[in-house]
Design a protein around this motif. Sequence first.
Motif, short mmCIF file in Angstrom:
data_model
loop_
_atom_site.label_atom_id
_atom_site.label_comp_id
_atom_site.label_asym_id
_atom_site.label_seq_id
_atom_site.Cartn_x
_atom_site.Cartn_y
_atom_site.Cartn_z
N LEU A 44 0.85 -1.20 0.00
CA LEU A 44 0.00 0.00 0.00
C LEU A 44 0.88 1.25 0.00
N ASN A 45 0.35 2.35 -0.52
CA ASN A 45 1.15 3.57 -0.50
C ASN A 45 1.09 4.24 0.88
N VAL A 46 1.79 5.37 1.00
CA VAL A 46 1.94 6.01 2.29
C VAL A 46 0.58 6.34 2.92
N PHE A 47 -0.26 7.00 2.15
CA PHE A 47 -1.55 7.42 2.69
C PHE A 47 -2.42 6.22 3.07
N THR A 48 -2.46 5.23 2.17
CA THR A 48 -3.30 4.06 2.42
C THR A 48 -2.78 3.26 3.61
N ASN A 49 -1.47 3.30 3.85
CA ASN A 49 -0.95 2.65 5.05
C ASN A 49 -1.67 3.17 6.28
N LEU A 50 -1.87 4.48 6.32
CA LEU A 50 -2.52 5.08 7.49
C LEU A 50 -4.01 4.78 7.53
N THR A 51 -4.70 4.94 6.40
CA THR A 51 -6.15 4.74 6.42
C THR A 51 -6.48 3.26 6.65
#
Lengths: 254, 303
Positions: B90-97
């Motif tokens: 997953l990309n950076v943002f999706t890692n968090l969400t």
Amino acid sequence: MIKVSSRWTKVWYRNYISFLKFFYVNLVGNLGDPILYLLAMGFGLGAFLGQIEGVSYVQFLAPGIIVSSAMFAAVYECTFESFLKMIHLKTYDAIIVTPVNIEDVVTGDIVWGATKAMLSGIMMFVVITVFGLIHSWWSLFIPLLIFLVGLHFACFAMLITAWAPNFDYFSYFLELVITPIFFFSGIFFPLSQSPGWLRALSGTFPLTHAVELSRALVMGTVPQRPITNILFLIIPSIGLFYWSVWRMKKRMIK
Amino acid sequence: MVVVAKNLIKKYKDTMAVNGIEFKVQEKECFGFIGPNGAGKTTTMKMIYCFVPRTSGDLQVLGRDPSIHPELVKANLGVVPQDNNLDEDLNVFTNLTMYANYFDIPKAIARTRAKELLAFVQLTEKEKVKINELSSGMKRRLMIARGLINDPKLLILDEPTVGLDPQARHLIWDRLHELKKQNVSMIITTHYMDEATELCDRIAVMDKGKIMVVGKPKDLIRDHIGEEVVEVMLMDMPAGKLKQDTSGFNVTLEETSQKCYFYCRDCRSLLSHLADKGYKHILRRPATLEDVFLKLTGRDLVD
Ligand SMILES: Nc1ncnc2c1ncn2[C@@H]1O[C@H](COP(=O)(O)OP(=O)(O)OP(=O)(O)O)[C@@H](O)[C@H]1O
Ligand SMILES: [Mg+2]
């Protein structure tokens, strides 16, 4: 003690999102082999063979190829992919420090494996439909059938993963367990003419029962032993499910 | 109390990783564990964040026993483990969400929170980037952001700044100070003594599975070392001679093959004495946590 909560769906969802990223790669990887078998064996070898059980060889072969493609997809997902996530990427480690417990993670991966199996089975089903080898509306039950096949092999594969020290272990599993199941579950030749011991052995493979059901659904015929078939597809899976979740928990939580 | 541990023991097959430790972490406190490699710091942390079960003893985290309802404890923890384990698919943002989703945080809130946290650790421009395209400092910052996604009551940081350049380290210290102001309780391990001094209200020094001392960094330094340290380079001179020369002074002396360390409250008289005796390579400096660490856990590599 094993406690699976509804949070397994979050793990399933994680796998789904990551799958979408590699959708086309996945597609080719899943379809390549089964189509090859169908073409080479069905049309190639089939040209030299007469009819088997009253149908052409490729027609005989197709229903089995659908369920076996589901088997391979589930096995791949819950061996190599799950092992990668568990050992190398530490994805499991990251998830189990959230409210999602290890049982949920393993369950999510198993159901995901079954989902992938269903997708690849359905794609195979579409291909076979295009070849004009589907003859009955009963075949609409095939997605359900291959989901059960997927679930069975996902649990089985996860159990192996719980023990696997490294990737090589999976090659043994594939060569010594999955490949024999693939060849001796009535996909390539009818078991009715095989020696008794082989028939008895293959009767214990859930895949054999899936092949029988698949063939009946595709042709619109009545299966010879539907109850036995269904039981063989469900009962072992329940045992394998708990066993694999338990073994995985033992492996992860020390 | 955020964490209460009594006679806590963790035994792996044949290693006693944590051997009967007792400590309390108060609300709003930043509590540090320091100690040599293999001391049992990570194992202690893992027991707190429900990753490994304890072998015996009592442990309460946020008022609950982690072995009974781990999901309830974990819901209020933020965890940054020693090794990065970001989701590389997953990309950076999706890692968090995606991580927010594991905590049952609704999508809309997760997105706002992810944006805020990326700004907090200065990774906003990297939002869409793949994990393997981040530098190790960026990964570490993203790990910290991820640990904060659920607004934890207790943040657990296992070597938060390992392998970071000074800028990144200071940025992280800055952020952790900010979190302290917001009353987040924290537990930290680190091998950087300046970091422990900077961030921790209280510190436990661990060695071989035991806690040797617990206290405020200043108190530890004062009680175990004193105010100042005088280092004398031996330059091939036998340590015995130096000992003789300074025998009149009531100071603690420690020797290694290259240096002698004097721990003292006021070093002036010792210094002039050493100068009179003709010692040249002398360094006088304030005592630090590093002195405490080395004194308590030994200057030699243990393993
Ligand atoms: N999963 C495990 N299985 C067996 N032994 C382990 C395991 N994890 C840690 N140990 C052992 O427990 C002891 C304590 O390890 P731990 O990781 O807690 O140390 P640490 O203080 O965090 O060290 P470091 O500063 O190197 O991170 C070590 O002897 C280690 O070898
Ligand atoms: Mg550690």
